[in-house]
Design a protein around this motif. Sequence first.
Motif: not given
Length: 230
Positions: A10-11, A117, A120-121, A123, A125, A127-128, A131-132, A144
């Motif tokens: 991730g980040e 989730m 998701y957290g 990643l 922005p 990549d979010q 992913f979404r 969610e």
Amino acid sequence: MTRILYSLSGEDRSRPFSPHCWKVVLALHHKGLDFDEVPLAFTEIPTVENEFSKTVPILRDGDRLISDSFQIALYLEEAYPDRPSLFGGEGGKAMARLVEGYSQTTIHPAVSAIALMDIYGMLAPVDQAHFRKTREAFFNKPLEEVFPDREGAIAAFPAKLQPLRHMLRFQPYIGGEKPLFADYIVFGAFQWLKVVSGSVHLPEDDAALQWFERCHGLAGNAQKPADIAI
């Protein structure tokens, strides 16, 4: 010759989390092969090695490029026959395929139900957004709402590991007295859960947790990103 393993993060690049990449990390250590790990974000994967693959792991070994964790393990077995075997023969390859099926159809969905989730957290922005978009298209619902009962998924997780516990009544590793690639397949799923959620959600006296900790020792000399993730 420098080997490069492209993995997924991730980040925070010090926390590579892909279960498939962790299989290869342990396979390389099993073979005693040096490598540099290059964690990538989801949206960066197509930009490396001339768009060689849309997914990781990708291994560059000299002029060779290989993707897919199982194919990488097969390559390492063939390319370095003088190093410790990842399979112990053709039977070990067949066993690993069965274990792969168990891991990806039983353990991976259970991990996803706990950690979607959390991933998701982790990643950035951009990549979010990726992913979404991709996961909501796959599940056909908002992210969610895919796995709304995280606590229930955690409670249900230990039961998914009963085949592993049954095996551990007779031997310390899936491979027998010593681990093989089949062990690293399941280890990758456990490590994925640990990195993204902070725990493998098993009691201390669980044989499956004790097996995971034994496998952890095999990556004791891993490169820096792997050390931090462990």
